[in-house]
Design a protein around this motif. Structure first.
Motif, PDB file in Angstrom:
ATOM      1  N   ASP A 149       0.852  -1.190   0.000  1.00 53.24           N
ATOM      2  CA  ASP A 149       0.000   0.000   0.000  1.00 53.24           C
ATOM      3  C   ASP A 149       0.886   1.237   0.000  1.00 53.24           C
ATOM      4  OD1 ASP A 149      -1.840   2.001   0.349  1.00 53.24           O
ATOM      5  OD2 ASP A 149      -2.825   1.105   2.094  1.00 53.24           O
ATOM      6  N   ILE A 150       1.263   1.685  -1.197  1.00 48.03           N
ATOM      7  CA  ILE A 150       2.164   2.836  -1.316  1.00 48.03           C
ATOM      8  C   ILE A 150       1.545   4.071  -0.686  1.00 48.03           C
ATOM      9  CG2 ILE A 150       3.217   4.434  -2.967  1.00 48.03           C
ATOM     10  CD1 ILE A 150       3.683   2.085  -4.820  1.00 48.03           C
ATOM     11  N   GLU A 151       0.232   4.235  -0.868  1.00 51.68           N
ATOM     12  CA  GLU A 151      -0.422   5.437  -0.348  1.00 51.68           C
ATOM     13  C   GLU A 151      -0.263   5.544   1.163  1.00 51.68           C
ATOM     14  OE1 GLU A 151      -1.570   7.890  -2.108  1.00 51.68           O
ATOM     15  OE2 GLU A 151      -1.040   6.762  -3.911  1.00 51.68           O
ATOM     16  N   ALA A 152      -0.306   4.418   1.856  1.00 54.89           N
ATOM     17  CA  ALA A 152      -0.175   4.440   3.312  1.00 54.89           C
ATOM     18  C   ALA A 152       1.204   4.923   3.724  1.00 54.89           C
ATOM     19  CB  ALA A 152      -0.444   3.054   3.885  1.00 54.89           C
ATOM     20  N   VAL A 153       2.234   4.466   3.025  1.00 57.18           N
ATOM     21  CA  VAL A 153       3.598   4.875   3.394  1.00 57.18           C
ATOM     22  C   VAL A 153       3.824   6.334   3.026  1.00 57.18           C
ATOM     23  CG1 VAL A 153       6.036   4.281   3.278  1.00 57.18           C
ATOM     24  CG2 VAL A 153       4.319   2.517   2.891  1.00 57.18           C
ATOM     25  N   VAL A 154       3.351   6.739   1.854  1.00 60.02           N
ATOM     26  CA  VAL A 154       3.499   8.143   1.457  1.00 60.02           C
ATOM     27  C   VAL A 154       2.781   9.048   2.448  1.00 60.02           C
ATOM     28  CG1 VAL A 154       2.953   9.836  -0.334  1.00 60.02           C
ATOM     29  CG2 VAL A 154       3.799   7.564  -0.976  1.00 60.02           C
ATOM     30  N   SER A 155       1.593   8.647   2.853  1.00 56.81           N
ATOM     31  CA  SER A 155       0.840   9.433   3.830  1.00 56.81           C
ATOM     32  C   SER A 155       1.595   9.551   5.150  1.00 56.81           C
ATOM     33  CB  SER A 155      -0.528   8.807   4.062  1.00 56.81           C
ATOM     34  OG  SER A 155      -1.245   9.489   5.073  1.00 56.81           O
ATOM     35  N   GLN A 156       2.227   8.460   5.568  1.00 60.13           N
ATOM     36  CA  GLN A 156       2.988   8.488   6.811  1.00 60.13           C
ATOM     37  C   GLN A 156       4.091   9.542   6.762  1.00 60.13           C
ATOM     38  OE1 GLN A 156       4.742   4.893   9.189  1.00 60.13           O
ATOM     39  NE2 GLN A 156       6.265   5.466   7.661  1.00 60.13           N
ATOM     40  N   PHE A 157       4.679   9.738   5.577  1.00 56.18           N
ATOM     41  CA  PHE A 157       5.736  10.727   5.415  1.00 56.18           C
ATOM     42  C   PHE A 157       5.192  12.061   4.902  1.00 56.18           C
ATOM     43  CE2 PHE A 157       8.162   6.760   5.397  1.00 56.18           C
ATOM     44  CZ  PHE A 157       9.150   7.074   6.315  1.00 56.18           C
ATOM     45  N   ASP A 183       5.297  11.380  14.260  1.00 55.11           N
ATOM     46  CA  ASP A 183       6.006  12.660  14.217  1.00 55.11           C
ATOM     47  C   ASP A 183       7.164  12.546  13.235  1.00 55.11           C
ATOM     48  OD1 ASP A 183       7.307  15.032  14.585  1.00 55.11           O
ATOM     49  OD2 ASP A 183       7.583  14.829  16.755  1.00 55.11           O
ATOM     50  N   ILE A 184       6.911  12.862  11.967  1.00 57.66           N
ATOM     51  CA  ILE A 184       7.946  12.699  10.947  1.00 57.66           C
ATOM     52  C   ILE A 184       9.011  13.789  11.030  1.00 57.66           C
ATOM     53  CG2 ILE A 184       6.452  11.473   9.325  1.00 57.66           C
ATOM     54  CD1 ILE A 184       6.263  14.131   7.750  1.00 57.66           C
ATOM     55  N   ASP A 185       8.767  14.828  11.806  1.00 59.02           N
ATOM     56  CA  ASP A 185       9.760  15.896  11.955  1.00 59.02           C
ATOM     57  C   ASP A 185      10.719  15.639  13.113  1.00 59.02           C
ATOM     58  OD1 ASP A 185       8.717  17.456   9.837  1.00 59.02           O
ATOM     59  OD2 ASP A 185       7.115  18.161  11.155  1.00 59.02           O
ATOM     60  N   ALA A 186      10.497  14.548  13.860  1.00 58.05           N
ATOM     61  CA  ALA A 186      11.354  14.249  15.005  1.00 58.05           C
ATOM     62  C   ALA A 186      12.778  13.970  14.529  1.00 58.05           C
ATOM     63  CB  ALA A 186      10.805  13.052  15.767  1.00 58.05           C
TER      64      ALA A 186
END
Length: 344
Positions: free
Chosen positions: A137-145, A328-331
């Motif tokens: 599920d590429i969309e899920a990983v892209v969304s996570q980032f 928290d992708i900015d961590a």
């Protein structure tokens, strides 16, 4: 290093280098893929009676157009460098993994360390392993980032990849469970060997970035740190942002190993469950108390010593990993060593 290990490496390297692409492909047909992870597919091959661990890393056309480039060719954000997100990132490129393995193998052959698998040979070959379930599920990983377009592009080009960079690596025993099932007997040796491995990586200017127990192997006497799929280095062709990231994360591997070591000990020796998020929160709180000097007096001396040495770093890394898992992708991790002594 042990003479038998050096001899096996020489024999396998020579044999693989003498084979053409079709002969190497035949080795894979005789040994179907044994596992598929986010970093590629793996097989155990028989090379003249010697077992060889082969990792097939999908390689994109963009990477093939820039042979041996350690540049961040897709402009991926540095948040992808951490291995503790709920869903694994796309990786920064096959050439970086190759460069890290070449660097580390050079050091092992020079007798600087015993703690890493030797790279016998590498080759770009047609074909690629299946896509890992975590990346279906590429969309899920892209969304996570955060919807980052570079992450999407990287995944799209990986999906179209028709070739693999194949790493033919030393096949190592997998007896780590024996060590982990004997915490009182193995903890100090495990501590010493793991931090010796990190010190070696530091001298080689390599950051592993993913040194969990699943990326370790062991025989009766030695722990090995494997899988350099997330490795980075100031020797790579880094962007300014990546260079700053490497400088800020110079202590990441040591602190990450401290966390893994401490969490293992407190859950096995202290019998703390970790099956729910509440359990994990209780474990992290226990580690924080130990970091603040409140180590239970009935703790075995071997464990108490390790907790005294490593819980400050482990507590910080536990908190950081919690932020990543929470999205928290900015961590960014800075560790204890860059902080004032008076505060956290």
């Amino acid at each position: 290093m042990a003479s038998s290990r050096r001899l096996r490496h020489a024999l396998v390297s020579e044999s693989l280098a003498a084979r053409d692409d079709e002969e190497l492909a035949a080795l894979f047909r005789a040994a179907p893929t044994s596992g598929v992870g986010v970093g590629g597919g793996t097989s155990v091959l028989d090379v003249d009676g010697i077992s060889v661990f082969a990792k097939r890393v999908p390689i994109t056309d963009r990477e093939l157009a820039h042979p041996h480039s350690t540049e961040n060719l897709f402009g991926l954000p540095t948040s992808c460098q951490y291995g503790m997100h709920r869903l694994a990132g796309p990786g920064f490129g096959a050439w970086r993994e190759l460069a890290a393995n070449l660097n580390v193998s050079e050091g092992v052959l020079a007798g600087e360390s015993e703690s890493f698998a030797l790279l016998h040979h590498w080759r770009v070959l047609p074909g690629r392993p299946p896509v890992a379930s975590e990346h279906q599920d590429i969309e899920a990983v892209v969304s996570q980032f955060g919807g980052d377009p570079a992450v999407r592009t990287r995944f799209e080009e990986l999906a179209d990849a028709s070739s693999s960079l194949v790493l033919f690596l030393e096949h190592l025993p997998d007896r780590l469970v024996d060590w982990l099932n004997d915490p009182l007997g193995s903890a100090e040796t495990l501590e010493r060997q793991l931090f010796d491995a990190v010190a070696f990586l530091g001298r080689r200017e390599v950051l592993h970035m993913d040194a969990h127990f699943g990326n370790m192997r062991a025989d009766d006497d030695q722990i090995y740190l494997v899988d350099l799929g997330l490795a980075t280095s100031p020797r790579f062709d880094l962007s300014d942002a990546e260079r700053a990231f490497v400088a800020n994360n110079v202590d990441h591997d040591a602190d990450y190993l401290a966390m893994r070591l401490v969490n293992w000990l407190v859950t096995t020796v202290c019998d703390l469950p970790v099956s729910t998020s509440d359990d994990l929160a209780a474990r992290n709180a226990f580690v924080r108390r130990c970091a603040n000097g409140d180590i239970p007096q009935n703790m075995p001396a071997v464990v108490a010593g390790i907790l005294a040495r490593h819980t400050p770093s482990a507590a910080e890394m536990n908190d950081f990993c919690w932020r990543l898992v929470d999205g928290d992708i900015d961590a960014q991790y800075s560790g204890l060593r860059s902080r004032p002594a008076s505060g956290r």
